[in-house]
Design an enzyme around this catalytic site. Structure first.
Site, PDB file in Angstrom:
ATOM      1  N   CYS A   1       0.839  -1.200   0.000  1.00 12.78           N
ATOM      2  CA  CYS A   1       0.000   0.000   0.000  1.00 12.78           C
ATOM      3  C   CYS A   1       0.881   1.261   0.000  1.00 12.78           C
ATOM      4  O   CYS A   1       1.497   1.582  -1.001  1.00 12.78           O
ATOM      5  CB  CYS A   1      -0.964  -0.029   1.180  1.00 12.78           C
ATOM      6  SG  CYS A   1      -2.373   1.103   1.005  1.00 12.78           S
TER       7      CYS A   1
ATOM      8  N   HIS B   1      -3.392  -5.329   0.129  1.00  8.51           N
ATOM      9  CA  HIS B   1      -2.844  -5.838   1.388  1.00  8.51           C
ATOM     10  C   HIS B   1      -2.872  -7.361   1.383  1.00  8.51           C
ATOM     11  O   HIS B   1      -3.866  -7.970   1.809  1.00  8.51           O
ATOM     12  CB  HIS B   1      -3.648  -5.317   2.578  1.00  8.51           C
ATOM     13  CG  HIS B   1      -3.468  -3.870   2.867  1.00  8.51           C
ATOM     14  ND1 HIS B   1      -2.613  -3.407   3.850  1.00  8.51           N
ATOM     15  CD2 HIS B   1      -4.021  -2.773   2.299  1.00  8.51           C
ATOM     16  CE1 HIS B   1      -2.654  -2.080   3.880  1.00  8.51           C
ATOM     17  NE2 HIS B   1      -3.497  -1.667   2.945  1.00  8.51           N
TER      18      HIS B   1
ATOM     19  N   GLU C   1      -1.502  -9.433   3.284  1.00 10.13           N
ATOM     20  CA  GLU C   1      -1.442 -10.051   4.615  1.00 10.13           C
ATOM     21  C   GLU C   1      -2.806 -10.518   5.115  1.00 10.13           C
ATOM     22  O   GLU C   1      -2.905 -11.452   5.921  1.00 10.13           O
ATOM     23  CB  GLU C   1      -0.826  -9.081   5.639  1.00 10.13           C
ATOM     24  CG  GLU C   1      -1.656  -7.850   5.974  1.00 10.13           C
ATOM     25  CD  GLU C   1      -1.368  -6.658   5.076  1.00 10.13           C
ATOM     26  OE1 GLU C   1      -1.612  -5.521   5.509  1.00 10.13           O
ATOM     27  OE2 GLU C   1      -0.909  -6.881   3.938  1.00 10.13           O
TER      28      GLU C   1
END
Length: 602
Positions: free
Chosen positions: A414, A541, A543
């Site tokens: 990001c 993102h 994750e």
């Protein structure tokens, strides 16, 4: 339907209450760090290992509609869901442990409940009644409605719903939820309701005596609210003595076989195994009248024990703005853990405050500046996560520059990707004043711009949020190979700013290649640098979708590159092995690759 409700209670000694309901599971806890979220998630692991379909709900008594506008320093990370919901970080724990995909409605807040009730009152749905019991009715109806949503990719309703209720018994903001759950136990029936109280058993004074009074008082407070725990999950540093267990059973109105001792373990993946060893699953099955089943925890146990025996280190520097609170980057650290265990490396995270890397600190804080850069220089790989605002941004840009110029494995996420683009524009293209309009609204040559569909007046829920598709522009790139050479991926986003489309052609002509773009071909999603061992950045993102048995590909790439193992992982043979495996991932992928090579040689 079975329900598990987890309730958090903040007492002077940090007690937690977990209410597990058959079909519904409600967990009530004390404070962050005691382990209520991990306890709730571990219960989900046990139930899923027995073949039951599990869903989860987190109730937060704050009046915010969601966690989207909260500071990471105050509330930890904001966890983004597929549907764009910005939720409490505990939903990330649920998704990772149980491997589910939740929705925004699985995070209930006081703000959402009051918003729904007031909207109905304005429409006249209450027929002129005084609106008081309607609040607790709305809470119960919301739980019932959400609990029926499948979250495992299959059709049909889940069997058990685990509900964690934050806040404190006695707090004004928690009172409607406490009362709603008191009523709820009768609504669903005693065989469908199991309350597990999570409490801390501290050791006080030099004598080292384990104290039960905090647990006794917290159970008393819970019972005074009309909720009586069926089980105790007692947190402690060392195993509890049998006399302490007997005392807890006597004064907390539970049988001794319904007390779990959750003492400190080497990693959180051991928690479900500890629960199983102590018969926690059997107590839950008895209370919820579930048929007794053998649990399949083989892969879970393999992962937990493997983490303990791996010794070869990999050092990853996380250069961020919120490093003062580890929960601010919880999903990032978990994704690194998932990748490290798959890469058979012992993860060592080096936290670096981005602001200390900026040149202004050469005179203002020379010691802090030198220490921060020493940490960066000593890392095997560098990760620059997301964030908002000007503070620390120049430090992130300088970090990207260092990684680019020194061939250090780098992953930007990001704002981390935007920092890499700004560095490239400034120091490769020669656009000295290149910046983001987030930090410099009147930037003459912006590399990063505000997205045209974004709102400039409202902050909450107005970003580009949730799962969006990224299409690979070429299969001959590290990112595509890490994703097993699929044509596109769906990942979760949370941003207001993007790479300036007018600068893309100049960036790519100089070697900053955008190998992934959105469906319009106008929004840049993944960049790679040519002639660099591993320099990958994503606007999304990754994750948020990482799982213990299925690590996020970009994180896996960073850890492998940092440990010198990337090249063998992205060969065509390795990709074939992974795509042929169930779920597209091998529990020990590097070991499987070596065995495959050995077999071919023979």
């Amino acid at each position: 339907m079975k329900y598990v409700v987890i309730r958090v209670r903040r007492e002077p000694f940090n007690h937690s209450f977990i209410l597990i309901l058959a079909g519904w599971t409600v967990i009530y806890g004390v404070v962050s760090g005691l382990g209520k979220g991990v306890t709730a998630s571990s219960i989900g692991v046990l139930l899923k290992a027995g073949g039951w379909r599990v869903t989860s709900v987190k109730i937060d008594p704050y009046i915010n509609i969601d966690a989207g506008t909260m500071s990471p320093f105050e509330h930890g990370e904001v966890f983004v869901l597929d549907d764009g919901g910005e939720a409490d970080l505990d939903l990330g724990n649920y998704e990772r442990f149980v491997d589910s995909t939740l929705t925004r409605d699985h995070n209930i807040t006081t703000g959402k409940i009051y918003q729904a009730v007031i909207a109905k009152e304005r429409k006249g749905e209450y027929l002129g009644k005084t609106v008081i019991p309607h609040v607790t009715d709305e809470i119960q109806e919301w739980i019932e409605r959400v609990s029926k949503i499948p979250v495992d990719g299959m059709f049909g309703e889940p069997d058990v719903c685990i509900i964690e209720l934050g806040g404190t018994v006695g707090d004004i903001e928690s009172m409607p939820f406490i009362e709603a759950l008191r009523q709820f136990q009768f609504r669903v029936g005693s065989d469908n309701f199991c309350l597990v109280h999570v409490s801390l058993v501290p050791v006080v004074g030099a004598v080292g005596e384990q104290k039960t009074k905090p647990t006794q008082h917290s159970v008393q407070a819970l019972r005074s609210a009309g909720l009586s725990p069926h089980m105790l999950a007692c947190r402690s540093h060392a195993p509890l003595e049998q006399l302490v267990m007997d005392k807890l059973a006597l004064f907390c109105h539970v049988t001794s076989d319904c007390i779990l001792n959750l003492c400190d373990v080497s990693n959180i993946w051991h928690v479900p195994l500890v629960m199983q060893e102590q018969g926690g699953h059997l107590a839950i099955m008895r209370q919820l009248k579930l048929d007794f089943r053998k649990l399949d925890l083989e892969s879970w146990a393999h992962r937990a024990h493997k983490w303990d025996i791996v010794t070869e280190p990999v050092n990853i520097a996380i250069v961020g703005k919120y490093t003062g609170l580890g929960d601010s980057y919880l999903s990032v650290t978990k994704a690194l853990m998932h990748s490290a265990i798959a890469a058979e490396r012992k993860l060592n995270i080096i936290w670096v405050e981005a602001g200390l890397l900026e040149e202004t600190n050469i005179s203002e804080d020379p010691a802090g500046y030198a220490d921060a850069w020493d940490k960066v220089h000593g890392a095997d790989g560098i990760l620059v996560p997301g964030g908002f605002g000007e503070r620390g941004t120049e430090g992130k840009i300088l970090t990207a520059k260092y990684a680019r110029e020194n061939s250090v494995p780098f992953l930007g996420i990001c704002l981390g990707m935007q920092a890499a683009v700004i560095d490239f524009a400034r120091n490769v293209l020669g656009i000295k004043h290149a910046h983001s309009t987030e930090m410099m609204p009147n930037c003459p040559e912006p590399a990063i711009i505000f997205m045209p569909e974004g709102s400039t007046t409202h902050m909450g829920g107005t970003m580009r949020l949730g799962s969006r598709r990224t299409i690979f522009q070429t299969m001959d790139c590290k990112a595509a190979k890490l994703y097993n050479a699929v044509p596109f991926v769906d990942e979760r986003h949370r941003h207001r700013y993007e790479v300036n489309p007018e600068m893309v052609e100049r960036l790519e002509s100089a070697g900053c290649i955008f190998v992934g773009k959105d469906e319009t071909n106008q929004r840049m999603e993944i960049l790679e640098l040519e002639e660099h061992p591993f320099f990958v950045a994503t606007q999304y993102h990754p994750e948020y979708k990482s799982r213990p048995g299925r690590p996020s590909p970009p994180f896996m790439g960073l850890v492998l590159a940092a440990s010198g193992q990337l090249s063998e992982y992205i060969t065509s043979d390795a990709i074939y092995l992974r795509t042929s495996a169930p779920g597209g991932f091998l529990q020990s992928p590097l070991k499987a690759i070596k065995e495959h090579k050995k077999g071919n040689q023979q």
